[in-house]
Design a protein around this motif. Sequence first.
Motif, short mmCIF file in Angstrom:
data_model
loop_
_atom_site.label_atom_id
_atom_site.label_comp_id
_atom_site.label_asym_id
_atom_site.label_seq_id
_atom_site.Cartn_x
_atom_site.Cartn_y
_atom_site.Cartn_z
N THR A 133 -101.73 41.37 4.37
CA THR A 133 -102.73 41.85 5.32
C THR A 133 -102.19 42.92 6.27
N VAL A 134 -100.94 42.78 6.67
CA VAL A 134 -100.37 43.71 7.66
C VAL A 134 -99.74 44.93 6.99
N PHE A 135 -99.01 44.68 5.90
CA PHE A 135 -98.27 45.76 5.26
C PHE A 135 -98.86 46.21 3.93
N ILE A 186 -100.80 31.91 10.19
CA ILE A 186 -101.79 32.40 9.23
C ILE A 186 -103.15 32.56 9.90
N GLN A 187 -103.55 31.57 10.70
CA GLN A 187 -104.83 31.65 11.39
C GLN A 187 -104.86 32.82 12.37
N TRP A 188 -103.75 33.05 13.03
CA TRP A 188 -103.68 34.19 13.96
C TRP A 188 -103.82 35.51 13.22
N VAL A 189 -103.18 35.61 12.06
CA VAL A 189 -103.30 36.84 11.25
C VAL A 189 -104.75 37.05 10.84
N PHE A 190 -105.44 35.98 10.45
CA PHE A 190 -106.83 36.11 10.03
C PHE A 190 -107.74 36.59 11.16
N THR A 191 -107.43 36.20 12.39
CA THR A 191 -108.28 36.60 13.51
C THR A 191 -108.00 38.02 13.99
N THR A 192 -106.90 38.60 13.58
CA THR A 192 -106.54 39.94 14.07
C THR A 192 -106.61 41.02 13.01
N THR A 193 -106.71 40.65 11.72
CA THR A 193 -106.69 41.65 10.66
C THR A 193 -108.10 42.03 10.25
N ASP A 194 -108.20 43.02 9.38
CA ASP A 194 -109.48 43.46 8.84
C ASP A 194 -110.15 42.33 8.07
N VAL A 195 -111.48 42.21 8.19
CA VAL A 195 -112.19 41.08 7.60
C VAL A 195 -112.08 41.06 6.08
N TYR A 196 -112.04 42.24 5.45
CA TYR A 196 -111.94 42.29 3.99
C TYR A 196 -110.55 41.85 3.51
N LYS A 197 -109.53 42.28 4.24
CA LYS A 197 -108.18 41.83 3.90
C LYS A 197 -108.04 40.32 4.11
N ALA A 198 -108.65 39.83 5.19
CA ALA A 198 -108.59 38.40 5.45
C ALA A 198 -109.30 37.61 4.36
N GLN A 199 -110.40 38.15 3.84
CA GLN A 199 -111.13 37.46 2.77
C GLN A 199 -110.29 37.40 1.50
#
Length: 356
Positions: A133-135, A186-199
Amino acid sequence: MALETLESPSETTKSEAATVVRTVRRRVRRRHLLVLVAIGALWLGLFAARVLLGDFTVTIPDFFRILFGADIPVATFEVMESKLPRAVMATLAGLAFGASGAVFQSMLRNPLASPDVIGVTMGSSAAAVVAMTVFGMDGLPLALVAILGGLAVACAVLFLSGSKGAATYRMILVGIGLAAALQSVIQWVFTTTDVYKAQDAMVWLTGSLNSVTWSEILRVTVTVAILLPVVAAMSPRLQMLELGDDAAQGLGVRATQTRALLMGAVVLMIAITTSVVGPISFVALLAGPIARRLNGGRPSIPIAALVGACIVVAADYVGAYLFGASNLPVGVVTGIAGAPFLLWLLIASRRTIKDG
């Protein structure tokens, strides 16, 4: 003459004892072989069903024609791009997770121990999710990051457990704590990243075989082909570890070094597999106890690996075809099946403690 008369009963007793030992060993080997053959046959049947049956049926002659290069419209695409890759990857993932669960359960002398519980799988998952998600990583770089995440958690668990507590509940408690912390990451990453990447990451986290490629299959095949025999070869030392560190030391096994080698091999196998299919839940937890019960209460890494392969192949078939139009990821099916089994293990463990 008198001395010979006195010595003969002792010699007879030793001979009878040796005969009993040889008989028991033969029975144990025979049962192990029969169970191994039976589970292997079950896996073969499930594998054939996954490849040949479903919403598009392929005959056995057509399957072998396709396998050897024939181009049959629709059938070739279904087999080579969907059915066969998923069946092969399900087998490899099941072998890796099943063997790793048996190793952890024997090493920690606890049927509740598994890479999921200890936090190793979560370490690989958290590292992979951040990388995805980040890189924006995928492929081999993602696998390397997942390996580093799993190894980091394994080293942390070993270090925080202490040299004398590595084979006790302390190691499990440390792993549960680390897994909870990583789940928060992981939950923190999901709340801060792009919604499509999180999906995309969420689908991967459930454990899925939907988009595996032959290059990924090759990577996991090489990993399992190298590390699974290494782990299986260390099985006698693993059985000595079940006796406790002091007993293992007395039998000439260096407990700490053996545990570190086993954990390193297993973590590497889990991390590479997880980087491709995600953390398929409960397979490692299910395979070990089932294999032990089938083998008369004795641990067996090969049987546990085959049981894991059967579980994942069957779960993939169930998720693909038995829920109507909904194509459930394999991790959802194993999670549904694994939760009641975990509760049963907890109840059984509690009863054992009360009886003891």
